[in-house]
Scaffold this motif. Structure first.
Motif, PDB file in Angstrom:
ATOM      1  N   ALA A 190       0.825  -1.200   0.000  1.00 31.55           N
ATOM      2  CA  ALA A 190       0.000   0.000   0.000  1.00 31.55           C
ATOM      3  C   ALA A 190       0.868   1.263   0.000  1.00 31.55           C
ATOM      4  O   ALA A 190       0.548   2.240  -0.666  1.00 31.55           O
ATOM      5  CB  ALA A 190      -0.940  -0.005   1.206  1.00 31.55           C
ATOM      6  N   GLN A 191       1.997   1.226   0.741  1.00 33.08           N
ATOM      7  CA  GLN A 191       2.908   2.365   0.761  1.00 33.08           C
ATOM      8  C   GLN A 191       3.541   2.592  -0.599  1.00 33.08           C
ATOM      9  O   GLN A 191       3.685   3.715  -1.060  1.00 33.08           O
ATOM     10  CB  GLN A 191       4.004   2.170   1.819  1.00 33.08           C
ATOM     11  N   THR A 192       3.903   1.488  -1.263  1.00 35.41           N
ATOM     12  CA  THR A 192       4.494   1.570  -2.607  1.00 35.41           C
ATOM     13  C   THR A 192       3.484   2.170  -3.587  1.00 35.41           C
ATOM     14  O   THR A 192       3.829   3.052  -4.361  1.00 35.41           O
ATOM     15  CB  THR A 192       4.952   0.190  -3.080  1.00 35.41           C
ATOM     16  N   CYS A 193       2.251   1.702  -3.513  1.00 35.79           N
ATOM     17  CA  CYS A 193       1.195   2.226  -4.404  1.00 35.79           C
ATOM     18  C   CYS A 193       0.984   3.719  -4.155  1.00 35.79           C
ATOM     19  O   CYS A 193       0.827   4.491  -5.089  1.00 35.79           O
ATOM     20  CB  CYS A 193      -0.110   1.479  -4.201  1.00 35.79           C
ATOM     21  N   ALA A 194       0.967   4.127  -2.890  1.00 29.91           N
ATOM     22  CA  ALA A 194       0.754   5.533  -2.546  1.00 29.91           C
ATOM     23  C   ALA A 194       1.912   6.391  -3.053  1.00 29.91           C
ATOM     24  O   ALA A 194       1.700   7.500  -3.550  1.00 29.91           O
ATOM     25  CB  ALA A 194       0.602   5.697  -1.038  1.00 29.91           C
ATOM     26  N   SER A 195       3.148   5.863  -2.972  1.00 25.11           N
ATOM     27  CA  SER A 195       4.321   6.609  -3.447  1.00 25.11           C
ATOM     28  C   SER A 195       4.268   6.793  -4.965  1.00 25.11           C
ATOM     29  O   SER A 195       4.565   7.865  -5.480  1.00 25.11           O
ATOM     30  CB  SER A 195       5.611   5.872  -3.079  1.00 25.11           C
TER      31      SER A 195
END
Length: 129
Positions: free
Chosen positions: A120-125
Motif C-alpha cells: 500500500a505504501q508503494t502504491c501511494a508513493s
C-alpha cells in the motif's frame, strides 16, 4: 510481533522477530537507563488498506482463522479495508499522539499484514509522483 510507530504526521509498521514481552522489557530497561518516562496501556490501533490490493483476500481468510480476536477487518466503504488490532500503547505519557503500538498475532497473519501495508505504501508513493 507487529510494531506501529506513530509520529506527528504518519506511522510506520514493522514486523519484528522478538516476542512482545521481550521487546516491552527491553523498552522499559532503556527508559529506565536514560531517565525517560514510560507509559503502557491496553489499546487498539487501526489503519486502512486499499480494498483492491492483491492479497487482501488471503489476509481476510487468515483473520477468520484467528481465535484470539486480536485482529479484525472492517469494510467500511468500497475503496478501503480497515485493519483493527488489539495490543499495547507505549509512550512517554506526555504527548499521547506520539508513541508505539505493539501486538502479537500468528506469524503468518503478521507477515500478510506487513506485506500488504508495504504494498500500500508503494502504491501511494507511485500515485504521488
Amino acid at each position: 510481533m507487529l510494531k506501529l510507530t506513530y509520529t506527528e504526521r504518519s506511522f510506520y509498521l514493522e514486523c519484528l522477530t522478538l516476542s512482545l514481552e521481550e521487546w516491552v522489557a527491553q523498552r522499559a530497561i532503556l527508559a529506565l537507563r536514560v531517565g525517560q518516562s514510560f507509559h503502557i496501556e491496553p489499546s487498539t490501533a487501526s489503519f486502512l488498506l486499499p480494498a483492491d490490493l492483491p492479497g487482501i483476500e488471503r489476509l481476510k481468510a487468515e483473520v477468520l482463522l484467528d481465535d484470539g480476536g486480536i485482529i479484525a477487518l472492517s469494510s467500511g466503504d468500497a475503496d478501503y479495508t480497515e485493519v483493527i488490532l488489539r495490543g499495547s500503547w507505549l509512550s512517554d505519557g506526555l504527548e499521547e499522539a506520539v508513541g508505539v503500538f505493539v501486538t502479537a498475532i500468528s506469524d503468518l497473519t503478521e507477515f500478510y499484514v506487513h506485506k500488504l501495508w508495504q504494498e500500500a505504501q508503494t502504491c501511494a508513493s507511485v500515485m504521488s509522483e
